[in-house]
Scaffold this active site. Structure first.
Site, PDB file in Angstrom:
ATOM      1  CE  LYS A  53      29.064 -53.365  84.520  1.00 24.34           C
ATOM      2  NZ  LYS A  53      27.742 -54.468  85.484  1.00 24.34           N
ATOM      3  CD  GLN A  97      25.334 -53.117  88.072  1.00 25.35           C
ATOM      4  OE1 GLN A  97      26.519 -53.007  86.709  1.00 25.35           O
ATOM      5  NE2 GLN A  97      27.384 -53.961  88.873  1.00 25.35           N
ATOM      6  CG  ASP A 120      23.536 -57.779  82.863  1.00 26.01           C
ATOM      7  OD1 ASP A 120      24.830 -57.764  82.439  1.00 26.01           O
ATOM      8  OD2 ASP A 120      23.339 -56.807  83.081  1.00 26.01           O
TER       9      ASP A 120
HETATM   10  N1  GUN Z   1      25.909 -57.419  89.536  1.00 28.01           N
HETATM   11  C1  GUN Z   1      27.367 -57.596  89.173  1.00 28.01           C
HETATM   12  N2  GUN Z   1      26.946 -58.229  88.788  1.00 28.01           N
HETATM   13  C2  GUN Z   1      26.510 -57.803  87.645  1.00 28.01           C
HETATM   14  C3  GUN Z   1      26.538 -58.229  85.749  1.00 28.01           C
HETATM   15  O1  GUN Z   1      27.204 -58.634  85.714  1.00 28.01           O
HETATM   16  N3  GUN Z   1      24.923 -57.802  85.616  1.00 28.01           N
HETATM   17  C4  GUN Z   1      24.987 -56.555  85.923  1.00 28.01           C
HETATM   18  N4  GUN Z   1      23.307 -56.009  85.868  1.00 28.01           N
HETATM   19  N5  GUN Z   1      24.708 -56.156  87.332  1.00 28.01           N
HETATM   20  C5  GUN Z   1      25.596 -56.973  88.345  1.00 28.01           C
END
Ligand code: GUN
Length: 314
Positions: A53, A97, A120
């Site tokens: 990311k 995350q 998100d």
């Molecule tokens: N962990 C696995 N998928 C995601 C996601 O889409 N967003 C976040 N913040 N953590 C994750």
């Protein structure tokens, strides 16, 4: 005729170059989009995701800040970190995350994220805005699925869409997006009766259950579009044989690494479907592109005036 393969890499590159263009435009007008990622502890999978990311931010010209509290961080400490990010004007998106350590109350931490910066799309304000067709930040994976359908010119209006999986992150928002796009939507889950029969209604079938190869040809309406959201690692040779026997590329990979990745669909669904997203290289490729898009959207919505915010790609 075997199914068309919907290549996630192609769509992800298209989206990223559109986002990069918008980042240039915004930065030139004095608003450089910024994303903060909060990575708690040392979960290797989470570290890999967050690294990707941050790298995507660098590629696209988005400012990024990585905050790495230790595994021992408390709920209160994480809420404090989020609140500090809420207050920083140069941060447009906050990504906490998941999963958080077991001792942390994840719901409280996510609720602390300002809805304006919730890239998100997990905050109840954004969930509510999406479900009532107001401007919202939409969860990245379902948003990516919609982009694939749009860019592949797959009809949604009036079509039967069946979603297998009712998670807050994928199944439920996917149902909202498809409903808003005028599909007739069914959500299925582990208690659904006659699951293969219900799935066979789907002109569009979304597999988001997290079970390797669960959706077999028996679940597929001939010619249907299948969006396979699953990312499952398999190491069991018996499972491997069941799904990939005769696939030379996979056999070589499995022999070398002792593992491979499979979606929620049996690879043989390509014989029945009209179009399928592969795993790997399908829906997963769009998730980060959509996160970047959400960061730019959040910057536009929060920092530009209503007139300025009318963007070419809206
Ligand atoms: N962990 C696995 N998928 C995601 C996601 O889409 N967003 C976040 N913040 N953590 C994750």
């Amino acid at each position: 005729m075997p199914a068309t393969i919907l290549d996630g890499n192609t769509y992800a590159s298209q989206i990223k170059s559109e986002v990069a263009e918008e980042v240039r435009r915004l930065t030139a007008s004095g608003v450089r989009p910024g994303l903060a990622a909060v990575l708690v502890g040392e979960n290797p999978a989470s570290q890999t995701y967050v690294r990707s990311k941050v790298k995507a931010c660098e590629e696209l010209g988005i400012y990024s800040d990585l905050i790495t509290p230790p595994e021992s961080a408390t709920t209160e400490e994480l809420i404090e970190i989020v609140e500090q990010l809420n207050a920083r004007d140069e941060i447009d998106g906050i990504l906490v995350q998941l999963p958080l350590p077991a001792h942390v109350d994840s719901k409280r931490v996510l609720l602390a994220v300002s809805p304006e910066k919730d890239v998100d799309g997990f905050h109840p304000v954004n969930v509510g805005n999406l479900s009532t067709q107001r401007p919202a930040l939409v969860p990245c994976t379902p948003a990516g699925c919609m982009e694939i359908l749009k860019r592949a010119n797959i009809a949604i209006e009036g079509q039967e869409a069946v979603i297998v999986g009712r998670s807050d992150i994928v199944g439920k928002p996917m149902a909202m997006l498809l409903t808003n796009a005028n599909a007739t939507v069914t959500i299925c889950h582990s208690r659904t009766k006659n699951l293969p029969e219900v799935c066979r209604r789907g002109d569009i079938l979304v597999a988001a259950i997290g079970r390797p190869g669960f959706i077999t040809t028996e679940f597929v309406k001939p010619g249907a579009t299948i969006l396979d959201v699953g990312i499952n690692h398999i190491t069991d040779p018996v499972l491997f044989e069941r799904f990939f026997k005769g696939d030379e590329k996979r056999e070589k990979q499995f022999a070398e690494k002792g593992r491979t990745i499979i979606g929620d669909c049996d690879p043989r669904v390509v014989r029945m479907a009209g179009a399928v997203t592969p795993v790997p290289g399908g829906v997963g490729k769009l998730t980060i592109a959509m996160l970047m898009g959400n960061t730019v959207k959040a910057a536009r919505m929060r920092r530009l005036t209503a007139v300025e915010a009318v963007a070419p790609s809206a």
